[in-house]
Scaffold this motif. Structure first.
Motif, PDB file in Angstrom:
ATOM      1  N   ARG A 148      29.805 101.603  13.196  1.00 14.31           N
ATOM      2  CA  ARG A 148      30.657 100.500  13.129  1.00 14.31           C
ATOM      3  C   ARG A 148      30.294  99.302  14.155  1.00 14.31           C
ATOM      4  O   ARG A 148      30.481  98.143  13.997  1.00 14.31           O
ATOM      5  N   ALA A 149      29.806  99.680  15.301  1.00 18.97           N
ATOM      6  CA  ALA A 149      29.465  98.683  16.358  1.00 18.97           C
ATOM      7  C   ALA A 149      28.317  97.868  15.681  1.00 18.97           C
ATOM      8  O   ALA A 149      28.206  96.751  16.172  1.00 18.97           O
ATOM      9  N   ALA A 150      27.343  98.500  15.131  1.00 18.08           N
ATOM     10  CA  ALA A 150      26.064  97.944  14.559  1.00 18.08           C
ATOM     11  C   ALA A 150      26.464  96.843  13.451  1.00 18.08           C
ATOM     12  O   ALA A 150      25.913  95.885  13.426  1.00 18.08           O
ATOM     13  N   SER A 151      27.069  97.157  12.684  1.00 19.29           N
ATOM     14  CA  SER A 151      27.451  96.602  11.311  1.00 19.29           C
ATOM     15  C   SER A 151      28.380  95.724  11.325  1.00 19.29           C
ATOM     16  O   SER A 151      28.571  94.922  10.292  1.00 19.29           O
ATOM     17  N   GLY A 152      29.470  95.822  12.158  1.00 14.33           N
ATOM     18  CA  GLY A 152      30.408  94.833  12.275  1.00 14.33           C
ATOM     19  C   GLY A 152      31.728  95.316  11.462  1.00 14.33           C
ATOM     20  O   GLY A 152      32.764  94.689  11.325  1.00 14.33           O
ATOM     21  N   LEU A 153      31.632  96.571  10.923  1.00 12.73           N
ATOM     22  CA  LEU A 153      32.910  97.158  10.444  1.00 12.73           C
ATOM     23  C   LEU A 153      33.807  97.347  11.712  1.00 12.73           C
ATOM     24  O   LEU A 153      33.721  97.564  12.940  1.00 12.73           O
ATOM     25  N   PRO A 154      35.252  97.148  11.518  1.00 12.02           N
ATOM     26  CA  PRO A 154      36.391  97.096  12.319  1.00 12.02           C
ATOM     27  C   PRO A 154      36.052  98.296  13.409  1.00 12.02           C
ATOM     28  O   PRO A 154      35.966  99.384  12.835  1.00 12.02           O
ATOM     29  N   LEU A 155      36.321  98.091  14.578  1.00 11.72           N
ATOM     30  CA  LEU A 155      36.331  99.311  15.313  1.00 11.72           C
ATOM     31  C   LEU A 155      37.411 100.239  15.270  1.00 11.72           C
ATOM     32  O   LEU A 155      37.347 101.317  15.559  1.00 11.72           O
ATOM     33  N   HIS A 156      38.629  99.565  15.096  1.00  8.36           N
ATOM     34  CA  HIS A 156      39.805 100.142  14.944  1.00  8.36           C
ATOM     35  C   HIS A 156      40.444  99.643  13.437  1.00  8.36           C
ATOM     36  O   HIS A 156      41.114  98.931  13.403  1.00  8.36           O
ATOM     37  N   PRO A 157      39.855 100.278  12.471  1.00  8.25           N
ATOM     38  CA  PRO A 157      40.216  99.990  10.891  1.00  8.25           C
ATOM     39  C   PRO A 157      41.396 100.460  10.403  1.00  8.25           C
ATOM     40  O   PRO A 157      42.075 101.182  10.919  1.00  8.25           O
ATOM     41  N   ASP A 158      42.158  99.366   9.735  1.00 11.37           N
ATOM     42  CA  ASP A 158      43.273  99.720   8.921  1.00 11.37           C
ATOM     43  C   ASP A 158      42.826 100.643   7.851  1.00 11.37           C
ATOM     44  O   ASP A 158      42.115 100.310   6.782  1.00 11.37           O
ATOM     45  N   PRO A 159      43.555 101.907   8.020  1.00 14.73           N
ATOM     46  CA  PRO A 159      42.843 102.745   6.795  1.00 14.73           C
ATOM     47  C   PRO A 159      43.569 102.373   5.368  1.00 14.73           C
ATOM     48  O   PRO A 159      43.004 102.905   4.322  1.00 14.73           O
ATOM     49  N   HIS A 160      44.481 101.310   5.397  1.00 14.11           N
ATOM     50  CA  HIS A 160      44.723 100.685   3.824  1.00 14.11           C
ATOM     51  C   HIS A 160      44.323  99.361   3.870  1.00 14.11           C
ATOM     52  O   HIS A 160      44.530  98.814   2.773  1.00 14.11           O
ATOM     53  N   GLY A 161      43.459  99.060   4.541  1.00 15.57           N
ATOM     54  CA  GLY A 161      42.823  97.580   4.375  1.00 15.57           C
ATOM     55  C   GLY A 161      41.849  97.239   3.678  1.00 15.57           C
ATOM     56  O   GLY A 161      41.254  96.122   3.149  1.00 15.57           O
ATOM     57  N   LEU A 162      41.012  98.389   3.323  1.00 17.66           N
ATOM     58  CA  LEU A 162      39.716  98.430   2.396  1.00 17.66           C
ATOM     59  C   LEU A 162      39.775  99.380   1.320  1.00 17.66           C
ATOM     60  O   LEU A 162      39.949 100.417   1.830  1.00 17.66           O
ATOM     61  N   PRO A 163      38.959  99.120   0.430  1.00 19.25           N
ATOM     62  CA  PRO A 163      39.105 100.187  -0.757  1.00 19.25           C
ATOM     63  C   PRO A 163      37.999 101.182  -0.339  1.00 19.25           C
ATOM     64  O   PRO A 163      37.019 100.849   0.101  1.00 19.25           O
ATOM     65  N   ALA A 164      38.379 102.645  -0.592  1.00 18.52           N
ATOM     66  CA  ALA A 164      37.474 103.445  -0.666  1.00 18.52           C
ATOM     67  C   ALA A 164      36.481 103.716  -1.569  1.00 18.52           C
ATOM     68  O   ALA A 164      36.643 103.314  -2.700  1.00 18.52           O
ATOM     69  N   ALA A 165      35.272 103.952  -1.208  1.00 22.01           N
ATOM     70  CA  ALA A 165      34.252 104.230  -2.041  1.00 22.01           C
ATOM     71  C   ALA A 165      34.365 105.453  -2.645  1.00 22.01           C
ATOM     72  O   ALA A 165      34.913 106.519  -2.272  1.00 22.01           O
ATOM     73  N   SER A 166      33.701 105.384  -3.936  1.00 19.16           N
ATOM     74  CA  SER A 166      33.810 107.086  -4.677  1.00 19.16           C
ATOM     75  C   SER A 166      32.677 107.463  -4.261  1.00 19.16           C
ATOM     76  O   SER A 166      31.638 106.936  -3.612  1.00 19.16           O
ATOM     77  N   ASP A 167      32.309 108.832  -4.664  1.00 18.90           N
ATOM     78  CA  ASP A 167      31.293 109.887  -4.213  1.00 18.90           C
ATOM     79  C   ASP A 167      30.174 109.805  -5.375  1.00 18.90           C
ATOM     80  O   ASP A 167      29.616 110.456  -5.272  1.00 18.90           O
ATOM     81  N   GLY A 168      30.677 108.938  -6.258  1.00 18.12           N
ATOM     82  CA  GLY A 168      29.758 109.102  -7.478  1.00 18.12           C
ATOM     83  C   GLY A 168      28.236 108.558  -7.120  1.00 18.12           C
ATOM     84  O   GLY A 168      28.144 107.902  -5.952  1.00 18.12           O
TER      85      GLY A 168
END
Length: 310
Positions: A93-113
């Motif tokens: 998170r710190a390296a890539s710029g993903l939110p440090l305290h993310p909103d669990p409903h704010g981004l779409p989840a990825a599939s495992d495919g």
């Protein structure tokens, strides 16, 4: 077979803390705090190898953290992959710029495919594409001896932790050794650079997958001299620049159109790193591929954290 048997015994037999040895716990609260209790910080070895990207670490490689990493890597304590992956997720998170305290409903989840050319989804920082975790591979000899690849196992655990909060993260294990290397133990920083120079490459087809990323995060369990991460970054740069010039993306012609798209990703990634960490200004690789690459590790040697005191 050894990894399967270890997983089974870990479920049946009482565990002990991988950090301090306390019985009947994978990692006790005190050791978890040592591993993930502090905010991940930027680290840089001195001297830093040429081409080393910006690296963030979750913890200092000492005491309980060192014991836990060695237990997972060398003694097959595979249940430690989960807490180690959680620590790595913070560094990612710190390296890539993903939110440090993310909103669990704010981004779409990825599939495992399976990840294939053109299957990347938007939603990473800036809406540029997925964040790809690329583990630094162990040698085939080491994998056979240990029964598992530690960095890949921790990367998978970190990706699972990040996806649970909706972050668009996938593991892309495309790096491989193209030649044998000597055991790194006992080598100084210069000897490690020589030992690893040109040792890694991206597997066939991996260039197109990497070129579609919003950010490529090289991941490992430990950084000491930085030689492994620098070599991994070099291999990814070569692959991405090659894909930029010659590859195809999801059935469309590449050429100048693809160069512009990848170039835009690199420029925005560089700006993002420098805005988040002013100390990185002027130290970031400003090539199109280099600006897209960063790195995250579970732990780094204590002297690598000196950069945070300036």
């Amino acid at each position: 077979m050894r990894a399967w048997w270890q997983d089974l015994t870990d479920l049946v037999l009482p565990a002990e803390c991988g950090g301090c040895g306390r019985p009947r716990t994978v990692l006790c609260p005190e050791c978890r705090a040592a591993l993930s209790g502090a905010a991940p910080r930027r680290v840089r070895p001195d001297p830093a190898p040429p081409g080393l990207p910006v690296v963030h670490a979750a913890a200092s490689y000492e005491d309980e953290v060192r014991a836990a990493l060695l237990a997972h890597k060398e003694r097959g304590a595979l249940t430690l992959a989960t807490p180690l992956g959680t620590a790595l997720a913070g560094a990612v998170r710190a390296a890539s710029g993903l939110p440090l305290h993310p909103d669990p409903h704010g981004l779409p989840a990825a599939s495992d495919g399976p990840l294939s050319v053109g299957s990347g989804w938007l939603g990473s920082p800036g809406g540029l594409g997925p964040v790809l975790l690329v583990p630094v591979p162990s040698s085939r000899r080491a994998v056979r001896a240990r029964g598992h690849d530690p960095a890949r196992r921790i990367a998978l655990a970190a990706a699972g932790e990040l996806r649970r909060t909706g972050a668009p993260v996938r593991v892309l294990a495309v790096l491989r050794q193209r030649r044998a290397v000597a055991d790194q133990a006992g080598l100084d920083s210069r000897q490690r650079l020589r030992n690893l120079a040109g040792a890694l490459e991206v597997a066939t087809g991996g260039d197109r997958l990497l070129a579609g990323a919003g950010r490529v995060v090289l991941v490992d369990d430990l950084m000491t001299t930085g030689a492994s991460l620098a070599e991994a970054a070099r291999a990814v740069r070569v692959a991405v620049e090659g894909a930029d010039a010659y590859g195809r993306e999801a059935g469309e012609a590449t050429g100048e159109r693809m160069r512009r798209r990848v170039g835009k990703r690199m420029t925005e990634a560089t700006r993002e790193v420098e805005e988040r960490d002013p100390a990185a200004r002027g130290m970031t690789d400003t090539s199109r591929a280099g600006a897209m690459i960063c790195a995250a590790v579970v732990a780094a040697t204590p002297d690598g954290f000196e950069i945070n005191r300036n």
